[in-house]
Design an enzyme around this catalytic site. Structure first.
Site, mmCIF file in Angstrom:
data_model
loop_
_atom_site.group_PDB
_atom_site.id
_atom_site.type_symbol
_atom_site.label_atom_id
_atom_site.label_comp_id
_atom_site.label_asym_id
_atom_site.label_seq_id
_atom_site.Cartn_x
_atom_site.Cartn_y
_atom_site.Cartn_z
ATOM 1 N N ARG A 65 -9.987 1.692 -6.757
ATOM 2 C CA ARG A 65 -8.317 1.804 -5.921
ATOM 3 C C ARG A 65 -7.569 2.814 -5.651
ATOM 4 O O ARG A 65 -6.251 2.946 -6.584
ATOM 5 C CB ARG A 65 -7.725 0.294 -6.347
ATOM 6 C CG ARG A 65 -7.978 -0.802 -5.465
ATOM 7 C CD ARG A 65 -8.348 -0.373 -3.927
ATOM 8 N NE ARG A 65 -9.121 -1.359 -3.366
ATOM 9 C CZ ARG A 65 -10.534 -1.610 -2.896
ATOM 10 N NH1 ARG A 65 -11.237 -0.878 -3.620
ATOM 11 N NH2 ARG A 65 -11.157 -2.508 -2.760
ATOM 12 N N SER A 112 -3.448 -6.954 0.856
ATOM 13 C CA SER A 112 -4.483 -7.876 -0.204
ATOM 14 C C SER A 112 -3.125 -7.301 -1.270
ATOM 15 O O SER A 112 -2.666 -5.612 -1.700
ATOM 16 C CB SER A 112 -5.331 -7.621 -1.085
ATOM 17 O OG SER A 112 -6.789 -8.378 -0.515
ATOM 18 N N GLU A 145 -1.026 -4.026 -6.106
ATOM 19 C CA GLU A 145 -1.600 -2.777 -5.333
ATOM 20 C C GLU A 145 -0.907 -2.542 -4.167
ATOM 21 O O GLU A 145 -1.014 -0.849 -3.824
ATOM 22 C CB GLU A 145 -3.103 -3.389 -4.187
ATOM 23 C CG GLU A 145 -3.944 -2.641 -3.308
ATOM 24 C CD GLU A 145 -5.506 -3.513 -3.016
ATOM 25 O OE1 GLU A 145 -5.413 -2.723 -1.898
ATOM 26 O OE2 GLU A 145 -5.975 -3.541 -3.429
#
Length: 351
Positions: free
Chosen positions: A173, A246, A343
């Protein structure tokens, strides 16, 4: 929008409302919103007197941002959505997609062309330009596996550049673009998509979904449909219940620390990490164990379907959602001694 400046290559809007440009549907306003139609005109557009010298905030589909306040930057959106085949080889095809193209549209297009590789990444919200910044991933696959070249405008050097996958410095990520957020404006991405690809069926219920679909010899399009079905069951549709997918990243821990945690919590899911010495934990499990799943505080809440997803039931502010996220993270830290981080990109606030 109170006024705008139109050219064939770009449009500059003043006092632009952003509620419909972010999937949390947070009320926010940009002093200036620049839409780029043809990226070659980017240097010219950035020197317009109204925005010259202002920091730039690139906004794709707004599916991975939380506006905790109005942005101080000039908000920039790429609306170039073309996709072309650059080259056919024996075992792969090179494809180029504009930064403004919806990611899921590219996945579907690639499958229609008989190409594979992106099927596990179906239905991920966002744009092609954002995929490389975030190094999006799902169901055992990360986009870095298929990125060939990232085309971008280097604001530091004042020129267009082509960066190879290794130069993008991808990680979980993460990427060079995330670590240098004010340098590169991604205009297009080239992908190396295989013609014959070993399907990844070993993650999070894909095989079971294919079995439920009565598919015994799956093709890439079947895997994509299985992933779409799984995501639709697990994650609320942002058009129905506002969210940004998310919100938290899965934490990575040294393997010994992860095993010690599992001794105290035997049902804790543990996955391989980025190195043999690390493990990845399920942030969703940690949050759910702290009792947050389905919680609602005013119009801010945690989705009933998935504890990683924060939701806006109507008129929640970005500040309210951020405060909820901080309380969730604090409870996980207190109970498990594990730090979880967002995130989702925070605008107008620090974590």
């Amino acid at each position: 929008m109170s006024r705008q400046i139109n050219t064939p290559d770009w449009i500059l809007h003043a006092n632009a409302p952003l509620r419909e440009l972010n999937t949390f549907h947070i009320q926010a306003q940009a002093r200036w919103l620049l839409e780029i139609i043809h990226p070659t005109a980017l240097p010219q557009a950035l020197t317009h007197p109204h925005i010259v010298g202002l920091p730039i905030l690139v906004l794709g589909s707004g599916s991975n941002v939380l506006f905790a306040a109005d942005p101080e930057e000039c908000v920039l959106r790429f609306v170039n959505r073309e996709v072309t085949i650059l080259e056919h080889r024996i075992d792969h095809t090179l494809v180029r997609a504009g930064a403004g193209m919806a990611w899921h549209d590219l996945v579907l297009w690639s499958l229609q062309q008989g190409l594979s590789g992106l099927e596990n990444l179906a239905l991920i919200p966002g744009t092609v330009g954002a995929c490389s910044i975030q190094n999006i991933g799902a169901y055992g696959v990360q986009v870095e596996e298929f990125v060939h070249i990232v085309e971008a405008y280097d604001q530091t050097e004042g020129k267009f550049v082509r960066l190879t996958a290794s130069e993008c410095e991808f990680a979980y990520r993460n990427s060079r673009f995330k670590r240098e957020p004010n340098r590169y404006l991604i205009t297009a991405v080239e992908f190396r998509l295989p013609l014959l690809h070993e399907l990844n069926l070993n993650y999070a219920g894909i095989s079971e979904e294919l079995e439920a679909l009565q598919i015994t010899l799956p093709e890439p399009c079947d895997v994509a449909q299985a992933v779409i079905n799984l995501r639709r069951r697990k994650l609320p549709d942002p058009e129905v219940l506002s969210n940004a997918g998310s919100f938290f990243k899965n934490p990575h821990l040294p393997r010994e620390q992860a095993e010690q945690l599992r001794q105290h919590h035997p049902t804790l899911p543990i996955y391989p990490g980025e190195t043999p010495e690390s493990n990845k934990l399920s942030a969703a499990w940690l949050i759910e164990q702290c009792g947050w799943k389905g919680i609602r505080e005013g119009d801010a809440g945690v989705a009933p379907q998935h504890s990683l997803v924060l939701v806006n039931y109507g008129e929640a502010t970005g500040a309210e959602l951020l405060a909820l996220a901080r309380r969730i993270a604090a409870s996980v830290q207190e109970r498990f001694g594990v730090a979880i981080e967002p995130e989702t990109r925070l605008i107008g606030a620090q974590w």
